[in-house]
Scaffold this motif. Structure first.
Motif, PDB file in Angstrom:
ATOM      1  N   SER A   1       0.819  -1.207   0.000  1.00 19.10           N
ATOM      2  CA  SER A   1       0.000   0.000   0.000  1.00 19.10           C
ATOM      3  C   SER A   1       0.856   1.261   0.000  1.00 19.10           C
ATOM      4  N   ILE A   2       1.949   1.251   0.762  1.00 16.40           N
ATOM      5  CA  ILE A   2       2.849   2.414   0.804  1.00 16.40           C
ATOM      6  C   ILE A   2       3.450   2.667  -0.569  1.00 16.40           C
ATOM      7  N   ALA A   3       3.891   1.598  -1.223  1.00 15.19           N
ATOM      8  CA  ALA A   3       4.457   1.746  -2.563  1.00 15.19           C
ATOM      9  C   ALA A   3       3.434   2.340  -3.520  1.00 15.19           C
ATOM     10  N   HIS A   4       2.194   1.892  -3.402  1.00 18.15           N
ATOM     11  CA  HIS A   4       1.129   2.417  -4.265  1.00 18.15           C
ATOM     12  C   HIS A   4       0.888   3.903  -4.007  1.00 18.15           C
ATOM     13  N   ALA A   5       1.059   4.319  -2.751  1.00 18.69           N
ATOM     14  CA  ALA A   5       0.722   5.695  -2.373  1.00 18.69           C
ATOM     15  C   ALA A   5       1.778   6.711  -2.779  1.00 18.69           C
ATOM     16  N   VAL A   6       3.060   6.330  -2.735  1.00 24.68           N
ATOM     17  CA  VAL A   6       4.099   7.359  -2.894  1.00 24.68           C
ATOM     18  C   VAL A   6       5.150   7.075  -3.960  1.00 24.68           C
ATOM     19  N   MET A   7       5.155   5.877  -4.531  1.00 27.95           N
ATOM     20  CA  MET A   7       6.280   5.523  -5.396  1.00 27.95           C
ATOM     21  C   MET A   7       5.910   5.490  -6.877  1.00 27.95           C
ATOM     22  N   PRO A   8       6.630   6.248  -7.719  1.00 27.73           N
ATOM     23  CA  PRO A   8       6.544   6.000  -9.154  1.00 27.73           C
ATOM     24  C   PRO A   8       7.100   4.593  -9.419  1.00 27.73           C
ATOM     25  N   PRO A   9       6.640   3.877 -10.452  1.00 25.18           N
ATOM     26  CA  PRO A   9       5.791   4.338 -11.550  1.00 25.18           C
ATOM     27  C   PRO A   9       4.322   3.972 -11.399  1.00 25.18           C
ATOM     28  N   HIS A  10       3.806   3.882 -10.174  1.00 27.59           N
ATOM     29  CA  HIS A  10       2.384   3.578 -10.018  1.00 27.59           C
ATOM     30  C   HIS A  10       1.547   4.667 -10.697  1.00 27.59           C
ATOM     31  N   PRO A  11       0.472   4.261 -11.382  1.00 25.11           N
ATOM     32  CA  PRO A  11      -0.286   5.214 -12.218  1.00 25.11           C
ATOM     33  C   PRO A  11      -0.786   6.442 -11.466  1.00 25.11           C
ATOM     34  N   ALA A  12      -1.291   6.254 -10.240  1.00 28.06           N
ATOM     35  CA  ALA A  12      -1.845   7.391  -9.506  1.00 28.06           C
ATOM     36  C   ALA A  12      -0.764   8.427  -9.218  1.00 28.06           C
TER      37      ALA A  12
ATOM     38  N   ILE B   1     -11.982  12.291  -0.639  1.00 25.51           N
ATOM     39  CA  ILE B   1     -12.383  11.633  -1.892  1.00 25.51           C
ATOM     40  C   ILE B   1     -12.205  10.128  -1.766  1.00 25.51           C
ATOM     41  N   ARG B   2     -11.156   9.714  -1.076  1.00 24.09           N
ATOM     42  CA  ARG B   2     -10.958   8.278  -0.804  1.00 24.09           C
ATOM     43  C   ARG B   2     -12.129   7.735  -0.001  1.00 24.09           C
ATOM     44  N   LEU B   3     -12.551   8.458   1.030  1.00 20.05           N
ATOM     45  CA  LEU B   3     -13.687   8.030   1.837  1.00 20.05           C
ATOM     46  C   LEU B   3     -14.957   7.981   1.007  1.00 20.05           C
ATOM     47  N   ALA B   4     -15.081   8.910   0.065  1.00 16.40           N
ATOM     48  CA  ALA B   4     -16.295   9.003  -0.729  1.00 16.40           C
ATOM     49  C   ALA B   4     -16.358   7.968  -1.839  1.00 16.40           C
TER      50      ALA B   4
ATOM     51  N   ILE C   1      -4.891   7.047   0.550  1.00 18.80           N
ATOM     52  CA  ILE C   1      -5.080   5.708   1.124  1.00 18.80           C
ATOM     53  C   ILE C   1      -5.661   5.759   2.539  1.00 18.80           C
ATOM     54  N   ALA C   2      -6.075   6.929   2.978  1.00 22.03           N
ATOM     55  CA  ALA C   2      -6.618   7.055   4.333  1.00 22.03           C
ATOM     56  C   ALA C   2      -7.917   6.267   4.485  1.00 22.03           C
TER      57      ALA C   2
ATOM     58  N   TRP D   1      -7.257  -3.522   8.334  1.00 19.31           N
ATOM     59  CA  TRP D   1      -7.141  -2.817   7.056  1.00 19.31           C
ATOM     60  C   TRP D   1      -7.322  -1.309   7.231  1.00 19.31           C
ATOM     61  N   SER D   2      -8.460  -0.891   7.776  1.00 19.21           N
ATOM     62  CA  SER D   2      -8.717   0.541   7.930  1.00 19.21           C
ATOM     63  C   SER D   2      -7.684   1.178   8.855  1.00 19.21           C
ATOM     64  N   GLY D   3      -7.341   0.482   9.934  1.00 19.97           N
ATOM     65  CA  GLY D   3      -6.343   1.016  10.859  1.00 19.97           C
ATOM     66  C   GLY D   3      -4.975   1.146  10.225  1.00 19.97           C
ATOM     67  N   THR D   4      -4.560   0.122   9.485  1.00 19.25           N
ATOM     68  CA  THR D   4      -3.255   0.167   8.822  1.00 19.25           C
ATOM     69  C   THR D   4      -3.204   1.278   7.784  1.00 19.25           C
ATOM     70  N   GLU D   5      -4.241   1.380   6.956  1.00 15.67           N
ATOM     71  CA  GLU D   5      -4.273   2.401   5.907  1.00 15.67           C
ATOM     72  C   GLU D   5      -4.245   3.811   6.497  1.00 15.67           C
ATOM     73  N   THR D   6      -5.014   4.015   7.552  1.00 17.50           N
ATOM     74  CA  THR D   6      -5.052   5.339   8.177  1.00 17.50           C
ATOM     75  C   THR D   6      -3.717   5.677   8.833  1.00 17.50           C
ATOM     76  N   LEU D   7      -3.126   4.699   9.493  1.00 12.55           N
ATOM     77  CA  LEU D   7      -1.821   4.924  10.113  1.00 12.55           C
ATOM     78  C   LEU D   7      -0.768   5.256   9.056  1.00 12.55           C
ATOM     79  N   ILE D   8      -0.787   4.532   7.950  1.00 15.47           N
ATOM     80  CA  ILE D   8       0.159   4.803   6.859  1.00 15.47           C
ATOM     81  C   ILE D   8       0.004   6.232   6.370  1.00 15.47           C
ATOM     82  N   SER D   9      -1.241   6.656   6.140  1.00 12.32           N
ATOM     83  CA  SER D   9      -1.481   7.995   5.604  1.00 12.32           C
ATOM     84  C   SER D   9      -0.993   9.077   6.565  1.00 12.32           C
ATOM     85  N   ILE D  10      -1.209   8.872   7.859  1.00 11.19           N
ATOM     86  CA  ILE D  10      -0.787   9.864   8.855  1.00 11.19           C
ATOM     87  C   ILE D  10       0.740   9.930   8.943  1.00 11.19           C
TER      88      ILE D  10
END
Length: 443
Positions: A150-161, A351-354, A393-394, A421-430
């Motif tokens: 999840s961390i790689a997806h959030a901050v690392m190129p070359p992920h599309p987002a 937007i992630r929450l929505a 990813i929050a 899942w929700s706890g890990t994702e939120t902790l990562i984002s923070i």
């Protein structure tokens, strides 16, 4: 806007209460609440059902066959003894007590070029068997793995987002790559192995899920697959996808470009990998074609509900978007007056929450913030990319199909899934946001 937000809050509350308190079937609850959301915001029953079907179809089109093919691949890897061989090798080199560190490192390496969905589906069997071999809780293997992916997806190129955000903000790719690596390592340590140890002490007992049982069962337990061949076959899907994408990028129009596009397509790469495992591992291990066919067919039984639940999560997410709840949340975020980095983070998080989608959250939030960038003096575009990725990813909300996929893969209760899942994702984002703010103060 107030009405839409109230409907959205009630919808989330209904899902939690109906599943956690009354133990209703999650598939039925997601469908029913999605229809109720559309009706409550003025849509007709026909529109409500069409919206749900559209969202479910998109989710299943993106991940349905990936789950099926990935499960089949994992089953053959397990049946042939390859996963057991690699798991034993990892345990011998890293030590039983370092399972969580080994899986975190695996997730970081694999997560750099590979999408989260692909990495999780293909590495989950290895995590299950590594936990079994080390006699450690399965979360000690899976949680660090999903955190790193999840961390790689959030901050690392070359992920599309992230590549999309870099383009929108006109950030420098090389600098974002360096900053991403700088942020990724401490975040993976805190939110993977360290958080896993905390969660395991407080989450309670987790029974063996049907998915985990599938990967633990082998026809011939005495099989010992060759280590080199085992590693090659486990890595083959990643090698094919990465190699295909590189080949398609560097070759012009022609046969090589088409070959690269074909191998870089996840489902095709998995199909080729399945055939390779059958030839290179299963047949030398003595498995007959009939045994291979039986293994491929039998392992799909536990995936049926998982796939339907992922589709239902996508359908609910589409209902949230089409009902106007997503737009209301976005407007609320933009109405806040705060620093650009916090605004980028908050916009992406809402937007992630929505919507439930990290990719949609990154792209949408970047497009919302970018027009104001010329007026935001002293703000680094590269740090805006990180802040947006952190927010994307929050929460790990219930309209994220991965929420339900992880729940069924691990056999978690709804409350346990919120923690894992929700706890890990939120902790990562923070953590990523805090590191980004520290970098902003230092640069």
């Amino acid at each position: 806007m107030t009405h839409a937000l109230a409907v959205g809050g009630c919808a989330i509350g209904m899902i939690i209460v109906l599943i956690a308190r009354f133990r209703l079937n999650a598939l039925l609850v997601l469908f029913g609440v999605a229809i109720a959301v559309m009706l409550a915001t003025g849509h007709s029953p026909a529109q409500a059902v069409t919206t749900f079907q559209h969202g479910a179809g998109n989710a299943l089109g993106n991940i349905g066959f990936l789950i099926a093919f990935g499960t089949m691949f994992g089953k053959l890897i397990a049946q042939s003894g390859a996963a057991d061989t690699v798991a034993r090798s990892v345990m011998q080199r890293c030590g039983v007590r370092n399972l969580h560190w080994a899986m975190a490192a695996t997730g970081m390496i694999v997560g750099l070029p590979i999408f989260f969905d692909v990495g999780f589906v293909l590495l989950a069997p290895l995590g299950f068997i590594a936990a079994q071999e080390s006699r450690r809780p399965v979360l000690m293997a899976i949680l660090p793995l999903v955190a790193s992916l999840s961390i790689a997806h959030a901050v690392m190129p070359p992920h599309p987002a992230i590549m999309l955000a870099i383009g929108i903000y006109h950030a420098r790719l090389t600098l974002n790559l360096m900053l991403g690596l700088l942020v990724m390592l401490p975040t993976a340590i805190l939110c993977g192995p360290v958080f896993a140890q905390f969660v395991i002490r407080h989450i309670g007992t987790i029974a063996t899920s049907p998915m985990e049982a599938e990967f633990q069962i082998r026809t011939t337990p005495e099989i010992h697959a060759p280590p080199g061949r085992s590693v090659l076959c486990i890595l083959l899907p990643f090698l094919l996808i990465g190699g295909g994408q590189v080949l398609a990028a560097i070759s012009g129009a022609g046969i090589w470009h088409m070959l690269g596009q074909a191998l870089g397509e996840t489902n095709i790469a998995l199909l080729v990998s399945l055939l390779a495992v059958a030839v290179l591992l299963c047949r030398p291990a003595g498995m007959t074609p009939q045994q291979i066919a039986h293994a491929l067919q039998s392992c799909l039984a536990p995936t049926g509900f998982v796939i339907l639940l992922v589709g239902a999560g996508g359908g609910f997410g589409q209902a949230v978007i089409d009902s106007g709840i997503s737009a209301a949340l976005t407007s609320a975020a933009l109405g806040a007056h705060m620093s650009p980095l916090l605004l980028a983070f908050l916009s992406a998080a809402i937007i992630r929450l929505a919507t439930g989608s990290a990719t949609v959250a990154t792209g949408t939030a970047a497009n919302l913030i970018a027009p104001a960038l010329p007026h935001l003096h002293g703000v680094s575009p590269e740090l805006l990319v990180l802040a947006t990725g952190a927010g994307s990813i929050a929460f790990g909300p219930v309209n994220d199909p991965v929420f339900w996929q992880l729940k069924e893969y691990l056999g978690l209760s709804l409350a346990q899934t919120f923690v894992v899942w929700s706890g890990t994702e939120t902790l990562i984002s923070i953590v990523i946001l805090c590191l980004t703010l520290l970098l902003s103060a230092a640069l």
